[in-house]
Write an enzyme that holds these catalytic residues in place. Sequence first.
Site, short mmCIF file in Angstrom:
data_model
loop_
_atom_site.label_atom_id
_atom_site.label_comp_id
_atom_site.label_asym_id
_atom_site.label_seq_id
_atom_site.Cartn_x
_atom_site.Cartn_y
_atom_site.Cartn_z
N SER A 133 35.31 -1.75 16.94
CA SER A 133 34.69 -1.30 15.44
C SER A 133 35.67 -1.16 14.47
O SER A 133 35.43 -1.40 13.41
CB SER A 133 33.92 0.01 15.45
OG SER A 133 32.68 -0.37 15.79
N LYS B 59 35.67 -4.16 12.01
CA LYS B 59 34.75 -4.08 10.78
C LYS B 59 35.38 -4.05 9.56
O LYS B 59 34.92 -4.37 8.52
CB LYS B 59 33.66 -2.95 11.07
CG LYS B 59 32.76 -3.08 12.20
CD LYS B 59 32.21 -1.89 12.64
CE LYS B 59 31.01 -1.91 13.79
NZ LYS B 59 30.34 -0.73 14.10
N TYR C 221 30.63 -12.03 16.79
CA TYR C 221 30.66 -10.75 16.72
C TYR C 221 31.44 -10.14 17.73
O TYR C 221 32.50 -9.48 17.80
CB TYR C 221 29.49 -9.84 16.11
CG TYR C 221 29.71 -8.26 16.35
CD1 TYR C 221 29.94 -7.76 15.18
CD2 TYR C 221 29.01 -7.54 17.24
CE1 TYR C 221 30.18 -6.31 15.09
CE2 TYR C 221 29.24 -6.38 17.20
CZ TYR C 221 29.65 -5.39 16.27
OH TYR C 221 29.78 -4.32 16.14
N TYR D 131 32.43 6.97 12.15
CA TYR D 131 30.95 6.91 12.60
C TYR D 131 30.45 8.22 11.78
O TYR D 131 30.80 8.79 10.63
CB TYR D 131 30.76 7.01 13.94
CG TYR D 131 31.38 6.24 14.72
CD1 TYR D 131 31.40 4.74 14.46
CD2 TYR D 131 32.27 6.49 15.78
CE1 TYR D 131 32.28 3.75 15.41
CE2 TYR D 131 32.86 5.71 16.44
CZ TYR D 131 32.94 4.18 16.27
OH TYR D 131 33.47 3.38 16.94
N1 GLN Z 1 31.45 -3.87 19.82
C1 GLN Z 1 30.85 -2.50 19.77
C2 GLN Z 1 29.21 -2.65 19.53
O1 GLN Z 1 28.92 -3.37 18.67
C3 GLN Z 1 31.55 -1.94 18.70
C4 GLN Z 1 30.90 -0.32 18.31
C5 GLN Z 1 32.34 0.50 18.16
O2 GLN Z 1 33.32 0.25 18.51
N2 GLN Z 1 31.64 1.70 17.70
O3 GLN Z 1 28.53 -2.00 20.16
#
Ligand code: GLN
Length: 309
Positions: A65, A68, A193, A245
């Site tokens: 993530s 992102k 992705y 998060y």
């Molecule tokens: N690749 C992971 C997913 O989409 C990334 C999620 C994360 O790092 N929280 O589930």
Amino acid sequence: MSCQSSEELNELLLEAKHYTKYGTVADYIPALKKANPHDLSAAIYYPDGTCLSAGDIQQKMTLQSISKVLTLALALMDCGEESVFHKVGYEPTGDPFHSILKLELNNPSKPLNPMINAGALAVTHMIKGKNIEERFQRILHFVHELTGNSKITYSQEVAKSEFETSFINRSLCYYMKQDGIITEDVEELICLYTKQCAIELDCFDLARIGVVFAMDGVEPMTGKRLLPADIARLCKTFMVTCGMYNASGEFASKVGIPAKSGVSGGIMGAVPNRLGIGVFGPALDHKGNSIAGVKLLEMLSKKYSWSMF
Ligand code: GLN
């Protein structure tokens, strides 16, 4: 460029390491299960090029993530703020990163922010290029620029493992396709992705990404601007409000720096105008953040007054 091992940082790291036993390694992406839950490493990179480290900073992790933030910056450079936020919102959700709940509650289903999976998938959808290979190469090139490390590539094993098990992310995409947020082929988008999430680097690389955000988009050693200041600031805002998060509020209170975590156990932090930090500790808490990594950042922030609040 290298990093000097620091006694002071190591002391805090050893203290934080005790917490690894309370966490667990992510297993919903099968390839991530192989990580050692007791690992913990950190690197701090300062604008003058000095770097301090503790633990085995050669340990590689995948961005997950953390990517992102980088795709958000790239999509903003590609399409501008108005277009991006036409498809994605500015607000934290308070829900886990995978959640589909708010997509269903909001009509049309616009993801609430770019740091949850739905929002990140919509953002990656906006990255320009003539095919997914070219779009992926653009993301990778941006990582090379931010880290100054052109050797970085992606883990085919982790990408494949996630691609084969991305049931929820596919569901999020189809939900958004229904409302026209996503228009491309879902399999292609998931392929792109999962590759972006599987980009593989170490704490030192993460710290170098952090310092560019800390310096509002300028790589301090070369003086080169890698992204516009307003985009760097926007990314940092999302790191504060949604980067950890649904633990972002607690993290802002206890650590008080823009940061982004990933389920591989990485955390990239930016202390505005001061430094970038990269942490790797694959044992996660129940919200998906590195349990010992967060503890270490808490201790560092307290000791060196990093909080921006
Ligand atoms: N690749 C992971 C997913 O989409 C990334 C999620 C994360 O790092 N929280 O589930």
